[in-house]
Write an enzyme that holds these catalytic residues in place. Structure first.
Site, PDB file in Angstrom:
ATOM      1  N   TYR A 210     -29.790  -5.670 -46.321  1.00 34.03           N
ATOM      2  CA  TYR A 210     -30.893  -5.041 -45.586  1.00 34.03           C
ATOM      3  C   TYR A 210     -31.114  -3.627 -46.143  1.00 34.03           C
ATOM      4  O   TYR A 210     -30.159  -2.843 -46.268  1.00 34.03           O
ATOM      5  CB  TYR A 210     -30.587  -4.988 -44.076  1.00 34.03           C
ATOM      6  N   GLY A 212     -32.063  -0.717 -45.245  1.00 35.66           N
ATOM      7  CA  GLY A 212     -31.516   0.480 -44.589  1.00 35.66           C
ATOM      8  C   GLY A 212     -30.027   0.635 -44.834  1.00 35.66           C
ATOM      9  O   GLY A 212     -29.474   1.727 -44.711  1.00 35.66           O
ATOM     10  N   LYS A 219     -32.045   5.656 -46.481  1.00 36.77           N
ATOM     11  CA  LYS A 219     -31.371   6.448 -45.454  1.00 36.77           C
ATOM     12  C   LYS A 219     -30.024   7.013 -45.916  1.00 36.77           C
ATOM     13  O   LYS A 219     -29.480   7.910 -45.289  1.00 36.77           O
ATOM     14  CB  LYS A 219     -31.196   5.599 -44.185  1.00 36.77           C
ATOM     15  N   CYS A 262     -40.773   3.876 -33.821  1.00 38.81           N
ATOM     16  CA  CYS A 262     -41.430   4.570 -32.712  1.00 38.81           C
ATOM     17  C   CYS A 262     -42.736   5.250 -33.097  1.00 38.81           C
ATOM     18  O   CYS A 262     -43.269   6.040 -32.327  1.00 38.81           O
ATOM     19  CB  CYS A 262     -40.483   5.578 -32.085  1.00 38.81           C
ATOM     20  N   SER A 266     -47.401   4.168 -37.926  1.00 39.71           N
ATOM     21  CA  SER A 266     -48.666   3.954 -37.219  1.00 39.71           C
ATOM     22  C   SER A 266     -49.433   5.259 -37.052  1.00 39.71           C
ATOM     23  O   SER A 266     -50.665   5.255 -37.072  1.00 39.71           O
ATOM     24  CB  SER A 266     -48.449   3.218 -35.901  1.00 39.71           C
TER      25      SER A 266
END
Ligand code: GTP
Ligand code: SPV
Ligand code: MN
Length: 612
Positions: A210, A212, A219, A262, A266
């Site tokens: 994955y 991340g 990260k 969060c 967007s």
């Protein structure tokens, strides 16, 4: 390593780089080593290797591929991501650490021979634009062609950049092995480890795929950069960068930090605005101004709910021929499907659980969704029509506003402007959010997540926050700071604000930054006046914004805010904090108390403040 590859490595004139590669070869024992330069041929080689190893599969549309991570490797593994330290330290926030010698021994034992029979890829990247004072250099070693390919889409090429190091060891180094594979995915996820050596600027990652967890540049480099930034007086943040477009072609650049899943992507993709980056930014002071660059050049974005209506630009990019990777979606007859795409999803296909059919359950009896909630797309930013023309500017862009956003269903108003820089830092430090599918573990648990950076802070929290307060010094233009909350709900659990409203909050802030609107001063900051929002709603959405709606969204819930302050006092009680923070917390609590005493109510309508 054969002669040709060794030659490529030696051309960098960097003995340290040669050494770390040789050490990695000795440890991981690959069957073959391939050094990738910035040449087209080399890059194509990686792309094709990902298909040849089966880590990616071709889809119908040209250039599109799909990659699956293990069913148990669908998000960041916080529990097994640890700093290698000499002893247990108190960083205030609770640091996940392992004693260095023990940690190295363990991870070396997992990495030992991990690449037997596999090909080791050696790649060079630039974190930030090419030839820029902002940028850092990174060396990635991996046995996953998917990792190497993803990084090619997400970061700027750095082989030529490495030559500019003039032999210095000032670069980040990442060693990754997906470990033993079964059906193309990491099989030993119980032995998944990600260990971070801050002293050496090195990260070891094993038994995972994955992004991340596996991609050094994402990260993992971010954690190293945060540590470096504190020592050097700049900021490495979990932030998007965007151009906000005001009247008469005015463009004002904002950065914004929101916890994982969060709202960074967007917000940066709000219609009518331009995107520079959606996840990680470096902020530096130059000539008394804050300037920022996007560390990345692509998006590893959440695909859930991306559809033609709500996200036309991303949707277009995902449905036209170009180089991109889907991960952990559902595939049927060479086509990708995901939840919230607003298209009919087939009842069966291949997904992150293997052969999937509607109603399928895992061995624990949990229903398996057609696509994972954290399934994502990997895409170059220049595939988006709204990319900002300054996205690759080595000088960065001037930042006039910083936004902090949490995921909070019942306290924080949709937008408030901080009273001062210090108050803004405080608002960033008290963000709360509910956990999401971006990390492994329970979802929806409300957690304190300062600056959206809880998972990544790699210094004592005191140092980290101090650096933010201190960042103001020497600035001739101090950015305004905003706290936003897109996730307020009404008493029935329905969102109080639609996603489309975010545009209004951002445009209001853009107006404020440019001196256009007056605001209402409340104890928690300055909020928009009803009339200004009403005008904006008509101008931007052709929508009649009622007083009742405004009131519902901007009610000041004094009791809840005070409870939150109490909770923050508890959290910070045992953490050594800078005086500036303690003062802000005290002043915030006092302002709230005074207001409650003055009005004698727990909930105050924003209109009442107008009457003061
Ligand atoms: P990372 O890539 O994990 O760092 O996440 P991000 O901060 O970029 O999150 P993103 O913008 O992709 O949003 C994640 C999820 O939150 C998506 O599924 C969105 O649909 C949802 N979301 C974003 N903005 C809003 C909003 O204004 N309202 C609501 N209700 N949901 C939102
Ligand atoms: C996040 O979780 O904040 C992401 C996705 O942006 S990952 O790169 O997997 O961390
Ligand atoms: Mn992120």
């Amino acid at each position: 390593m054969d002669k040709i590859n060794l030659q490529k490595l030696k051309k960098l004139n960097n003995q340290y780089a040669v050494n770390v590669v040789e050490e990695a070869i000795q440890l991981c024992k690959p069957a073959k080593v391939t050094v990738i330069t910035d040449s087209k041929e080399d890059i194509t080689y990686v792309r094709e290797l990902a298909l040849a190893t089966g880590e990616e599969k071709k889809l119908k549309m040209e250039g599109h591929t799909v990659h699956f991570d293990s069913y148990y490797d669908q998000g960041r593994d916080k529990a097994n991501t640890k700093y290698l330290l000499y002893k247990d330290v108190d960083w205030g926030l609770g640091v996940n650490y392992i004693e260095k010698e023990k940690g190295l021994k363990e991870i070396y034992s997992f990495l030992d021979g991990s690449m037997r029979g596999k090909e080791m890829i050696v790649r060079f990247f630039s974190l930030g634009p090419i030839n820029s004072v902002f940028s850092l250099k990174a060396l990635q070693i991996t046995d996953s062609a998917y990792v190497a390919h993803s990084e090619d889409i997400l970061y700027r090429l750095g082989y030529e950049e490495f030559k500019r190091l003039n032999g210095s060891n000032e670069f980040f180094f990442f060693l990754h092995s997906a470990g033993r594979l079964e059906n193309g995915v990491s099989a030993d996820v119980d032995k998944r480890r990600i260990y971070i050596d801050l002293e050496e600027n090195k990260v070891y990652s094993v038994n995972n795929q994955y992004a991340g967890n596996s991609l050094g540049l994402k990260k993992l480099a971010f954690r190293l950069a945060i540590n470096k930034a504190q020592n050097e007086g700049w900021l490495a943040e979990h932030m998007f960068i965007m151009g906000v477009h005001g009247p008469e072609n005015r463009v004002t650049y904002f950065t914004g930090a929101f916890p994982s899943a969060c709202g960074k992507t967007s917000t940066a993709m709000i219609p009518g605005q331009t995107i520079i980056g959606d996840d990680i930014a470096y902020l530096i002071k130059i000539d008394g101004k804050v300037r920022a660059v996007n560390v990345e050049s692509g998006i590893f974005g959440i695909i859930r709910d991306v559809n033609e209506e709500d996200d036309p630009l991303i949707y277009h990019a995902l449905t036209t021929p170009r180089e991109l990777i889907f991960s952990n979606v559902l595939i049927k007859e060479g086509k990708p499907y995901w939840m919230g795409m607003k298209k009919e999803i087939p009842d069966n296909g291949i997904n992150f659980s293997g052969e999937w059919y509607k109603g399928k359950k895992d061995k624990d009896g949990n229903k398996i969704d057609p696509s994972h909630k954290n399934s994502r797309f990997t895409l170059r930013l220049n595939a988006l029509k709204n990319i900002d023309p300054k996205a690759d500017d080595p000088a960065g862009v001037p930042i006039k506003a910083i936004i902090y956003g949490g995921r909070d269903s019942d306290i924080t108003v949709p937008i408030a402007e901080s009273l001062t820089w210090e108050h803004g830092v405080f608002l960033g430090a008290i963000i709360e959010s509910e956990t999401t599918a971006a990390t492994i573990g329970a979802q929806g648990v409300r957690k304190h997540n300062p600056m959206a950076n809880l998972d990544f802070v790699s210094v004592p929290f005191m140092t980290y926050i101090k650096n933010h307060f201190r960042f103001k010094s020497g600035l001739k233009e101090v950015p305004k700071i905003y706290a936003v909350n897109y996730f307020l709900k009404d008493e029935n659990g329905n969102y109080l604000t639609g996603k489309i409203y975010n545009k209004l909050w951002i445009l209001w802030a853009e107006g404020r930054v440019n001196g256009e609107y007056k605001a209402i001063e409340t104890p928690i900051g300055r909020i928009p006046k009803y009339e200004d929002l009403k005008t904006l709603f008509i101008r931007e959405l052709n929508k009649d914004y009622t007083k009742a709606e405004y009131q519902k969204q901007f009610f000041l819930k004094l009791k809840k805010y005070l409870e939150k302050m109490e909770m923050m006092s508890k959290i910070f009680e045992n953490i050594e904090m800078p005086a500036a923070f303690t003062e802000e917390l005290k002043a915030q609590t006092e302002r709230l108390r005074e207001t409650r005493a003055k009005f004698g109510e727990d909930i105050i309508s924003p209109f009442q403040f107008l009457d003061i």
